[in-house]
Design an enzyme around this catalytic site. Structure first.
Site, PDB file in Angstrom:
ATOM      1  N   ASP A  10      20.981  -2.936  -2.169  1.00 30.05           N
ATOM      2  CA  ASP A  10      19.586  -3.211  -2.496  1.00 30.05           C
ATOM      3  C   ASP A  10      19.601  -4.527  -3.293  1.00 30.05           C
ATOM      4  O   ASP A  10      20.615  -4.873  -3.913  1.00 30.05           O
ATOM      5  CB  ASP A  10      19.060  -2.054  -3.354  1.00 30.05           C
ATOM      6  CG  ASP A  10      17.704  -2.347  -3.946  1.00 30.05           C
ATOM      7  OD1 ASP A  10      16.806  -2.719  -3.185  1.00 30.05           O
ATOM      8  OD2 ASP A  10      17.565  -2.232  -5.181  1.00 30.05           O
ATOM      9  N   ASP A  12      16.707  -6.094  -5.558  1.00 30.08           N
ATOM     10  CA  ASP A  12      16.131  -6.072  -6.899  1.00 30.08           C
ATOM     11  C   ASP A  12      16.562  -4.820  -7.660  1.00 30.08           C
ATOM     12  O   ASP A  12      16.301  -3.703  -7.223  1.00 30.08           O
ATOM     13  CB  ASP A  12      14.600  -6.131  -6.788  1.00 30.08           C
ATOM     14  CG  ASP A  12      13.966  -6.495  -8.107  1.00 30.08           C
ATOM     15  OD1 ASP A  12      14.634  -7.135  -8.926  1.00 30.08           O
ATOM     16  OD2 ASP A  12      12.808  -6.114  -8.322  1.00 30.08           O
ATOM     17  N   GLY A  47      11.375  -0.671  -5.237  1.00 36.23           N
ATOM     18  CA  GLY A  47      11.787  -0.424  -3.856  1.00 36.23           C
ATOM     19  C   GLY A  47      10.637  -0.235  -2.877  1.00 36.23           C
ATOM     20  O   GLY A  47      10.854  -0.105  -1.685  1.00 36.23           O
ATOM     21  N   ARG A  50       5.054  -4.425  -0.995  1.00 34.68           N
ATOM     22  CA  ARG A  50       3.975  -5.081  -1.765  1.00 34.68           C
ATOM     23  C   ARG A  50       2.635  -4.351  -1.605  1.00 34.68           C
ATOM     24  O   ARG A  50       1.967  -4.042  -2.588  1.00 34.68           O
ATOM     25  CB  ARG A  50       3.841  -6.525  -1.277  1.00 34.68           C
ATOM     26  CG  ARG A  50       3.093  -7.428  -2.242  1.00 34.68           C
ATOM     27  CD  ARG A  50       3.026  -8.839  -1.684  1.00 34.68           C
ATOM     28  NE  ARG A  50       4.344  -9.346  -1.333  1.00 34.68           N
ATOM     29  CZ  ARG A  50       4.561 -10.373  -0.500  1.00 34.68           C
ATOM     30  NH1 ARG A  50       3.546 -11.013   0.036  1.00 34.68           N
ATOM     31  NH2 ARG A  50       5.792 -10.762  -0.227  1.00 34.68           N
ATOM     32  N   SER A 117      11.906  -6.435  -0.029  1.00 28.44           N
ATOM     33  CA  SER A 117      11.204  -7.680  -0.382  1.00 28.44           C
ATOM     34  C   SER A 117      11.138  -8.686   0.760  1.00 28.44           C
ATOM     35  O   SER A 117      12.125  -8.945   1.442  1.00 28.44           O
ATOM     36  CB  SER A 117      11.893  -8.341  -1.576  1.00 28.44           C
ATOM     37  OG  SER A 117      11.259  -9.577  -1.840  1.00 28.44           O
ATOM     38  N   ASN A 119      10.598 -11.678   0.036  1.00 30.11           N
ATOM     39  CA  ASN A 119      11.097 -12.896  -0.618  1.00 30.11           C
ATOM     40  C   ASN A 119      12.621 -12.903  -0.731  1.00 30.11           C
ATOM     41  O   ASN A 119      13.197 -13.725  -1.447  1.00 30.11           O
ATOM     42  CB  ASN A 119      10.488 -13.014  -2.023  1.00 30.11           C
ATOM     43  CG  ASN A 119       8.992 -13.242  -1.978  1.00 30.11           C
ATOM     44  OD1 ASN A 119       8.522 -14.261  -1.475  1.00 30.11           O
ATOM     45  ND2 ASN A 119       8.220 -12.284  -2.485  1.00 30.11           N
ATOM     46  N   ASP A 171      19.036   1.241  -6.875  1.00 28.13           N
ATOM     47  CA  ASP A 171      18.590   1.549  -8.238  1.00 28.13           C
ATOM     48  C   ASP A 171      17.323   2.404  -8.239  1.00 28.13           C
ATOM     49  O   ASP A 171      16.895   2.853  -9.299  1.00 28.13           O
ATOM     50  CB  ASP A 171      18.285   0.252  -9.015  1.00 28.13           C
ATOM     51  CG  ASP A 171      17.028  -0.418  -8.502  1.00 28.13           C
ATOM     52  OD1 ASP A 171      16.936  -0.639  -7.275  1.00 28.13           O
ATOM     53  OD2 ASP A 171      16.132  -0.695  -9.319  1.00 28.13           O
TER      54      ASP A 171
HETATM   55  P1  B16 Z   1       7.904  -8.507  -2.168  1.00 26.50           P
HETATM   56  P2  B16 Z   1      14.148  -4.094  -3.469  1.00 26.50           P
HETATM   57  C1  B16 Z   1      11.535  -4.448  -3.813  1.00 26.50           C
HETATM   58  O1  B16 Z   1      12.827  -4.980  -3.742  1.00 26.50           O
HETATM   59  C2  B16 Z   1      11.096  -4.312  -5.265  1.00 26.50           C
HETATM   60  O2  B16 Z   1      11.890  -3.344  -5.927  1.00 26.50           O
HETATM   61  C3  B16 Z   1       9.656  -3.843  -5.273  1.00 26.50           C
HETATM   62  O3  B16 Z   1       9.209  -3.723  -6.607  1.00 26.50           O
HETATM   63  C4  B16 Z   1       8.780  -4.836  -4.496  1.00 26.50           C
HETATM   64  O4  B16 Z   1       7.428  -4.395  -4.446  1.00 26.50           O
HETATM   65  C5  B16 Z   1       9.319  -4.945  -3.073  1.00 26.50           C
HETATM   66  O5  B16 Z   1      10.675  -5.377  -3.140  1.00 26.50           O
HETATM   67  C6  B16 Z   1       8.528  -5.932  -2.222  1.00 26.50           C
HETATM   68  O6  B16 Z   1       8.703  -7.226  -2.709  1.00 26.50           O
HETATM   69  O7  B16 Z   1       6.526  -8.479  -2.747  1.00 26.50           O
HETATM   70  O8  B16 Z   1       8.749  -9.661  -2.671  1.00 26.50           O
HETATM   71  O9  B16 Z   1       7.900  -8.447  -0.646  1.00 26.50           O
HETATM   72  O10 B16 Z   1      14.383  -3.278  -4.698  1.00 26.50           O
HETATM   73  O11 B16 Z   1      13.946  -3.276  -2.200  1.00 26.50           O
HETATM   74  O12 B16 Z   1      15.183  -5.176  -3.283  1.00 26.50           O
HETATM   75 MG    MG Z   2      15.725  -2.006  -6.036  1.00 23.36          MG
END
Ligand code: B16
Ligand code: MG
Length: 213
Positions: A10, A12, A47, A50, A117, A119, A171
């Site tokens: 993962d 973030d 996780g 958006r 994400s 991003n 996490d």
């Molecule tokens: P984005 P992960 C997740 O990343 C974040 O934990 C979560 O808080 C966020 O809303 C999601 O990515 C989407 O992110 O807005 O950048 O597309 O933990 O799956 O790496």
């Molecule tokens: Mg995460």
């Protein structure tokens, strides 16, 4: 148990930590819209995609938001978040994560990212891992986000491995459930270490090396 050949990380909360950026960006939007939002609610967003994050935040709103309004709020949040991401650099990659990644690669494991994400690629570039992973599966190549296992299944396919040959390091509860439902071996860090669905709790990321070597 099948021999482990790959590790899917993962992003973030495992490889890097942008949860405070997510929080600050969502908080700015929530404050402007006069919607109550705190760190406890923010924890539920780990996780989660958006748009699903926005739906959780809007549970506290006093009115219904149209689909068009929701699209705009999500876009505005992402602009704020991307501005905060520009503060990140190679220094945001901890030595513990770096040595674990290079150590596992040295032992022949295939390594992937499995993140909700959209991003992901920009974040990996900023922390100096733009070309590091054997596969990157993220919010741009899935239809359903965690707790659905799709993001990890796609990562395993990109690596040419079966789910049971991969460890997923997570996490978030949503990510552990995704790993469990997809037939992966899960390793939980932080709050996820305490999830009853976690196969292997980790105190620190370095313990992954001790376990898999
Ligand atoms: P984005 P992960 C997740 O990343 C974040 O934990 C979560 O808080 C966020 O809303 C999601 O990515 C989407 O992110 O807005 O950048 O597309 O933990 O799956 O790496
Ligand atoms: Mg995460």
């Amino acid at each position: 148990m099948a021999a482990i050949k790959g590790v899917i990380f993962d992003l973030d909360g495992v490889i890097c930590f942008t949860d405070n950026f997510h929080y600050r960006a969502w908080k700015a939007i929530a404050d402007r819209e006069h919607i109550y939002f705190d760190e406890k609610i923010n924890n539920r967003l780990r996780g989660v995609s958006r748009m699903e994050s926005l739906d959780i935040i809007l549970e506290k709103a006093e009115r219904i938001y149209s689909g068009e309004e929701k699209e705009r709020l999500a876009e505005e949040k992402n602009e704020i978040y991307k501005g905060l991401l520009s503060e990140m650099s190679r220094e945001d990659l901890s030595s513990a994560v770096k040595s674990t990644l290079y150590g596992l690669r040295g032992k022949g494991y295939l390594l992937a990212v499995g993140s909700s994400s959209k991003n992901t690629k920009q974040i990996l570039e900023r922390i100096g891992l733009g070309d590091f992973f054997d596969a990157v599966s993220d919010g741009t190549n899935i239809a359903r986000s965690k707790p659905d296992p799709e993001v990890f299944i796609k990562a395993a396919q990109m690596l040419g491995l079966e789910p049971e040959e991969c460890v997923v390091v997570e996490d978030a509860e949503a990510g552990i459930r995704a790993a469990h439902d997809g037939g992966f071996v899960s390793a939980g860090i932080g709050e996820a270490a305490r999830s009853p669905l976690t196969d292997h709790p980790l105190g620190t990321i370095r313990e992954l090396m001790e376990w898999l070597l």
